[in-house]
Design a protein around this motif. Structure first.
Motif, short mmCIF file in Angstrom:
data_model
loop_
_atom_site.label_atom_id
_atom_site.label_comp_id
_atom_site.label_asym_id
_atom_site.label_seq_id
_atom_site.Cartn_x
_atom_site.Cartn_y
_atom_site.Cartn_z
N VAL A 1 0.86 -1.19 0.00
CA VAL A 1 0.00 0.00 0.00
C VAL A 1 0.89 1.24 0.00
O VAL A 1 1.65 1.46 0.93
CB VAL A 1 -0.94 0.01 1.23
N LEU B 1 1.80 5.07 0.37
CA LEU B 1 1.34 6.20 1.18
C LEU B 1 2.11 7.44 0.77
O LEU B 1 3.34 7.43 0.76
CB LEU B 1 1.57 5.90 2.67
N LYS C 1 2.33 12.80 6.41
CA LYS C 1 2.51 11.39 6.02
C LYS C 1 3.09 10.56 7.16
O LYS C 1 2.66 9.45 7.41
CB LYS C 1 3.52 11.26 4.86
N ALA D 1 1.62 7.31 8.91
CA ALA D 1 2.39 6.06 8.93
C ALA D 1 2.48 5.53 10.36
O ALA D 1 2.37 4.32 10.59
CB ALA D 1 3.79 6.29 8.36
N PHE E 1 -0.60 3.62 11.30
CA PHE E 1 -0.60 2.27 10.71
C PHE E 1 0.34 1.36 11.51
O PHE E 1 0.05 0.18 11.72
CB PHE E 1 -0.18 2.31 9.24
N ILE F 1 6.18 -0.58 8.12
CA ILE F 1 6.31 0.66 7.33
C ILE F 1 7.69 0.72 6.70
O ILE F 1 8.70 0.59 7.40
CB ILE F 1 6.13 1.92 8.23
N ILE G 1 3.08 -0.89 4.34
CA ILE G 1 2.98 0.49 3.85
C ILE G 1 4.32 0.90 3.25
O ILE G 1 5.37 0.73 3.88
CB ILE G 1 2.63 1.46 5.01
N TYR G 2 4.25 1.43 2.03
CA TYR G 2 5.44 1.97 1.35
C TYR G 2 5.24 3.48 1.28
O TYR G 2 4.41 3.96 0.52
CB TYR G 2 5.54 1.36 -0.05
N GLU G 3 5.95 4.20 2.14
CA GLU G 3 5.77 5.67 2.20
C GLU G 3 6.79 6.36 1.30
O GLU G 3 7.99 6.13 1.41
CB GLU G 3 5.92 6.18 3.63
N CYS H 1 2.02 -0.58 -6.61
CA CYS H 1 1.30 -0.80 -5.35
C CYS H 1 -0.09 -1.38 -5.63
O CYS H 1 -0.69 -1.11 -6.67
CB CYS H 1 1.14 0.52 -4.58
N SER I 1 -3.22 2.83 -3.12
CA SER I 1 -2.46 4.03 -2.75
C SER I 1 -3.32 4.94 -1.87
O SER I 1 -4.53 5.04 -2.07
CB SER I 1 -1.99 4.79 -3.99
N HIS J 1 -7.65 0.71 7.01
CA HIS J 1 -7.02 -0.56 7.43
C HIS J 1 -8.01 -1.71 7.25
O HIS J 1 -7.67 -2.75 6.66
CB HIS J 1 -6.57 -0.42 8.89
#
Length: 197
Positions: free
Chosen positions: A4, A6, A14, A18, A21, A28, A107-109, A122, A125, A187
């Motif tokens: 996902v 972010l 952000k 994060a 989450f 993360i 989570i990919y920030e 992803c 998003s 979530h």
């Protein structure tokens, strides 16, 4: 395992999102931090950056971030070349990190998830937004930047209207309690999507 993305403009919060989450036990990965770490530790990246900017780009073994930032600030071509060095290295690092995770999703920030096309990799998003005045206030408190500097940095990123058309979920980050509720709602939706896929 779902990935996902972010993202959000500077000052949108952000990192705060994060953190919420993370409280839900979701791993993360922060791309910007990984990029900085790889600039510090990868001799390959170091060589490429010195080839692009000259020897002054590194002091001893560490990158001179102020020098590099001053070079790319108003030079989109140079910034693009720098990103072409950093982004593939971050992507490789992320794939290695991902192998060690065991949750339903991660989570990919990333600050410029849409601008780079990273969102296409992803499953979902999330875009974090906040009113411009609030974002400026936050950034002034955080790093004492002037309003002009902040607006210039904002102008280097796509606006929220453009990004929101590409995002699967939106979080309006004005009040922390409300933001946390939005995170919990998303979530559950992601977990539900995972069960249905």
């Amino acid at each position: 395992m779902k990935v996902v993305g972010l993202t959000g403009g500077i000052g949108s919060g952000k990192t705060t999102v994060a953190g919420f989450f993370k409280e839900l036990n979701i791993p993360i990965y922060i791309a910007d931090e990984a990029g900085k770490r790889l600039m510090n530790t990868s001799s390959e990246i170091r060589q490429e950056i010195i080839a692009l900017f000259g020897e002054e780009a590194y002091q001893d073994t560490l990158p001179d971030r102020k020098f590099i930032a001053s070079k790319v600030f108003n030079d989109k071509d140079l910034l693009s070349k720098l990103n072409k060095i950093i982004h593939p290295a971050v992507e490789k690092d992320f794939k290695t990190w991902l192998k060690d995770q065991s949750s339903e999703y991660v989570i990919y920030e990333a600050a410029i998830l849409f601008e780079t096309g990273g969102y296409k990799k992803c499953d979902f998003s999330i875009l974090v937004t906040a009113p411009q005045k609030l974002r400026i206030d936050r950034l002034q408190k955080r790093d004492n930047s002037s309003v002009e500097e902040i607006k210039e940095r904002m102008n280097n990123q796509w606006n929220d209207v453009k990004k929101s058309q590409m995002a699967d979920f939106l979080i309006n980050n004005k009040e922390l309690a409300q933001t946390k509720l939005q995170v919990e709602h998303i979530h559950h939706q992601i977990l539900k999507a995972g069960k249905n896929s």
